[in-house]
Design an enzyme around this catalytic site. Structure first.
Site, mmCIF file in Angstrom:
data_model
loop_
_atom_site.group_PDB
_atom_site.id
_atom_site.type_symbol
_atom_site.label_atom_id
_atom_site.label_comp_id
_atom_site.label_asym_id
_atom_site.label_seq_id
_atom_site.Cartn_x
_atom_site.Cartn_y
_atom_site.Cartn_z
ATOM 1 N N SER A 165 -5.993 7.295 10.742
ATOM 2 C CA SER A 165 -6.066 8.670 10.238
ATOM 3 C C SER A 165 -6.649 9.570 11.308
ATOM 4 O O SER A 165 -7.523 9.156 12.071
ATOM 5 C CB SER A 165 -6.952 8.750 8.991
ATOM 6 N N HIS A 209 -1.553 10.616 9.233
ATOM 7 C CA HIS A 209 -1.995 9.384 8.569
ATOM 8 C C HIS A 209 -0.895 8.335 8.678
ATOM 9 O O HIS A 209 0.284 8.650 8.517
ATOM 10 C CB HIS A 209 -2.355 9.661 7.119
ATOM 11 N N GLU A 268 -9.113 7.436 2.001
ATOM 12 C CA GLU A 268 -7.716 7.568 1.599
ATOM 13 C C GLU A 268 -7.225 8.970 1.958
ATOM 14 O O GLU A 268 -7.002 9.802 1.092
ATOM 15 C CB GLU A 268 -7.541 7.331 0.098
ATOM 16 N N SER A 269 -7.112 9.268 3.215
ATOM 17 C CA SER A 269 -6.523 10.502 3.760
ATOM 18 C C SER A 269 -7.543 11.579 4.130
ATOM 19 O O SER A 269 -8.490 11.287 4.819
ATOM 20 C CB SER A 269 -5.401 11.020 2.879
ATOM 21 N N PHE A 294 0.846 -1.183 0.000
ATOM 22 C CA PHE A 294 0.000 0.000 0.000
ATOM 23 C C PHE A 294 0.885 1.237 0.000
ATOM 24 O O PHE A 294 1.790 1.361 0.827
ATOM 25 C CB PHE A 294 -0.920 0.029 1.224
ATOM 26 N N PHE A 341 -8.438 1.842 11.112
ATOM 27 C CA PHE A 341 -8.898 0.938 10.066
ATOM 28 C C PHE A 341 -8.718 -0.516 10.489
ATOM 29 O O PHE A 341 -7.937 -0.835 11.387
ATOM 30 C CB PHE A 341 -8.143 1.209 8.765
ATOM 31 N N CYS A 351 -3.980 9.148 -0.747
ATOM 32 C CA CYS A 351 -2.885 8.187 -0.852
ATOM 33 C C CYS A 351 -3.310 6.993 -1.682
ATOM 34 O O CYS A 351 -4.310 7.035 -2.392
ATOM 35 C CB CYS A 351 -2.462 7.754 0.547
ATOM 36 N N GLU A 361 2.366 -1.226 8.342
ATOM 37 C CA GLU A 361 3.019 -2.481 7.971
ATOM 38 C C GLU A 361 4.535 -2.314 7.887
ATOM 39 O O GLU A 361 5.045 -1.351 7.320
ATOM 40 C CB GLU A 361 2.496 -2.995 6.624
#
Length: 423
Positions: free
Chosen positions: A319, A333, A73-74, A15, A313, A88, A337
């Site tokens: 976020s 954000h 996504e952000s 990602f 998430f 992102c 991983e």
């Protein structure tokens, strides 16, 4: 985040935390902006626009000066005459530009773009991006097709870590750009949304995958047949899936679209190679919810008096948007991983030196490497971040690998790259 079936099965999960930032300032040619306001755009119209970008709204917080949206996504920030859209993953923010201009013209009362900024850090996996976002050259070409006086810059080493900026050249064109002229060429009544305008979809994409009226002039030379291109779709009807909202903070927030009498400053810290113990906090395995992750990590202590809107998430990723008085904001954000950990911090708080904020952010996330960018215009109380960053003793745990300074017409910009010894 779930992978699309079109993606090669042998490719491992990845990602892209690095974000793309589109910031636009609006005005009126006659100067009568007292009744104009971007916050007049109906929320359902933002929803339709964001389908083009391939993301959607998760939550929103507001005060008297700013609406702050956490996205799948952000983030997106909307104030009286400025919008900041940062996304992102494999999102496509430049494809929504004409739709944005249409909404502003129709609902907000403005008739000119006063200034525009598009920026991002270099990607770790550019081949996974969708057109026109695989290369900065393609992105700049798309913007050049609309704005005749754009200027593209790269700070940092082009073969290593670097940061790209596209903005309108204030030396070449002091006047604004007419929305009517920018929207010229669209069919009569075309709002830039195609058939999807006003429809509430959850697939995260527009009906035509782009914005009517925008010519993708930057696609020449890009390998559009790249088999490794990530074509996953965003199944946003199930946000419990791995829709990690991660962005690099390349913000160009604040009042750079305004006269120099309006103070503006922005601090951005883009961090990678994060401490695994810190990153564990931002997983469902170690935190039950976003509030717990915010408290465990110490994010709530980075800046005082911030109204926080946070989201954790599933199974991982985090976020947050924070709003303060007078349109000041903070946003973080996180992609946790280990193989591609990434954290971004950004704020436009006014203070004479940012070094204490930088120190708190680094202590919170413990990166192995980070980039700092700092913007300040002439009216800002930020005095000289460039000299602070030149002081090698201030960040003794890190070695400065690169530093650049740009003096533009209305603001100063500093870029610096640091990494821990002995890397």
């Amino acid at each position: 985040m779930e992978k699309d079936n079109n993606e090669n099965h042998h490719q491992e999960h990845y990602f892209e935390g690095v974000e793309k930032l589109l910031e636009v300032w609006f005005t009126r040619k006659d100067g009568a902006i007292q009744h104009c306001d971007l916050r007049k755009v109906p929320r359902e119209k933002w929803v339709s626009m964001l389908k083009i970008v391939r993301c959607e709204i998760i939550s929103m917080t507001r005060n008297d000066t700013i609406d702050a949206y956490v996205l799948s996504e952000s983030s997106m920030f909307v104030s009286k005459r400025r919008i900041i859209l940062k996304t992102c993953g494999t999102t496509t923010p430049l494809l929504c530009l004409k739709s944005l201009l249409y909404l502003v013209q129709r609902y907000a009362g403005y008739d000119e773009v006063q200034d525009l900024f598009y920026s991002r850090k270099n990607y770790k996996r550019p081949e996974l991006q969708q057109e026109p976002h695989r290369t900065f050259a393609d992105e700049a070409a798309l913007l050049d097709a609309m704005f005749h006086d754009g200027a593209a810059y790269c700070l940092g080493a082009v073969n290593r870590d670097c940061w790209y900026l596209y903005t309108l050249n204030p030396y070449a064109s002091p006047a604004g750009h007419s929305l009517s002229a920018l929207l010229a060429g669209a069919a009569d009544g075309d709002d830039g949304f195609g058939a999807s305008d006003g429809e509430e979809g959850t697939d995260g994409s527009s009906s035509d995958g782009g914005c009517d009226g925008i010519e993708d002039s930057g696609s020449d030379g890009a390998d559009s047949s790249d088999d490794s291109l990530d074509l996953r779709t965003m199944n946003l009807s199930g946000l419990n899936k791995r829709n990690v909202s991660q962005r690099y903070s390349i913000s160009l927030g604040g009042g750079r679209g305004s006269s120099t009498s309006e103070a503006d400053q922005t601090l951005e810290i883009m961090m990678s190679d994060l401490d695994p113990e810190v990153m564990k906090i931002f997983t469902k395995q170690f935190s039950a919810n976003a509030a717990e992750a915010t408290q465990k990590s110490g994010i709530d202590k980075i800046l005082p008096n911030v109204t926080i809107d946070d989201y954790l998430f599933d199974p991982c990723g985090y976020s947050m948007n924070g709003v303060l008085k007078n349109g000041e904001y903070m946003t973080i954000h996180i992609t946790p991983e280990a193989k591609f950990s990434y954290v971004s911090f950004e704020s436009n708080i006014p203070q004479s030196s940012y070094m204490d904020v930088i120190a708190r952010v680094l202590e919170t996330f413990r990166p192995g490497k980070f980039i700092v960018t700092s913007f300040a215009n002439k009216a800002s109380v930020v005095e000289d971040t460039h000299k602070d960053l030149l002081n090698a003793d201030i960040l003794s745990e890190f070695k400065r690998r690169d530093i650049q300074y740009c003096h533009l017409k209305n603001y100063d910009l500093t870029y610096a790259l640091y990494s821990k010894f002995p890397s």
